[in-house]
Motif scaffolding. Structure first.
Motif, short mmCIF file in Angstrom:
data_model
loop_
_atom_site.label_atom_id
_atom_site.label_comp_id
_atom_site.label_asym_id
_atom_site.label_seq_id
_atom_site.Cartn_x
_atom_site.Cartn_y
_atom_site.Cartn_z
N ASP A 234 1.14 -1.85 0.43
CA ASP A 234 0.02 -1.80 -0.48
C ASP A 234 -1.23 -1.74 0.48
O ASP A 234 -1.04 -1.63 1.57
CB ASP A 234 -0.29 -2.86 -1.67
CG ASP A 234 -0.28 -4.10 -0.87
OD1 ASP A 234 -0.56 -4.39 0.23
OD2 ASP A 234 -0.34 -5.28 -1.60
N ALA A 235 -2.53 -1.87 -0.10
CA ALA A 235 -3.81 -1.72 0.48
C ALA A 235 -3.74 -2.84 1.41
O ALA A 235 -4.57 -2.57 2.61
CB ALA A 235 -4.78 -1.55 -0.41
N ALA A 236 -3.24 -3.97 1.25
CA ALA A 236 -3.60 -5.35 1.95
C ALA A 236 -2.36 -5.39 2.90
O ALA A 236 -2.49 -6.22 3.84
CB ALA A 236 -3.21 -6.34 1.07
#
Length: 105
Positions: free
Chosen positions: A34-36
């Motif tokens: 994911d983006a994190a």
């Protein structure tokens, strides 16, 4: 070691998944980030995201893929979102090995 979408918890594992409802074909597609930068197991189900149908389909798909009873897979977080956390009941080492095999294809 690449990031894993699971982590140990009391009595089993906690599994992070990204769900695509209303897919043409149900299945486990592998692992994405994911983006994190957290790993997610990518799961597609044919059920619509209404009235918990997709959540139930995800639980059944994961249970079947891991050879677990449906009652061993419960939704921990993310009931209305695409990113969900499932709790898998069972021996953590055996579950981690089975998930690693699924995630690698």
């Amino acid at each position: 070691m690449p990031p894993r979408p699971w982590e140990p918890c009391d009595g089993g594992l906690r599994l992070r998944v990204r769900v695509t409802p209303r897919a043409r074909r149900a299945g486990i597609e592998g692992v994405s980030l994911d983006a994190a930068g957290r790993a997610l197991l990518v799961v597609k189900v044919t059920a619509p995201p209404a009235e918990g149908a997709a959540n139930a389909a995800v639980a059944v798909l994961i249970a079947k893929a891991l050879g677990l009873p449906k009652s061993a897979v419960t939704l921990d977080a993310g009931a209305t979102g695409r990113i969900k956390t499932l709790r898998l009941a069972g021996p953590p080492e055996a579950l981690a090995q089975a998930l690693a095999a699924l995630a690698s294809g």
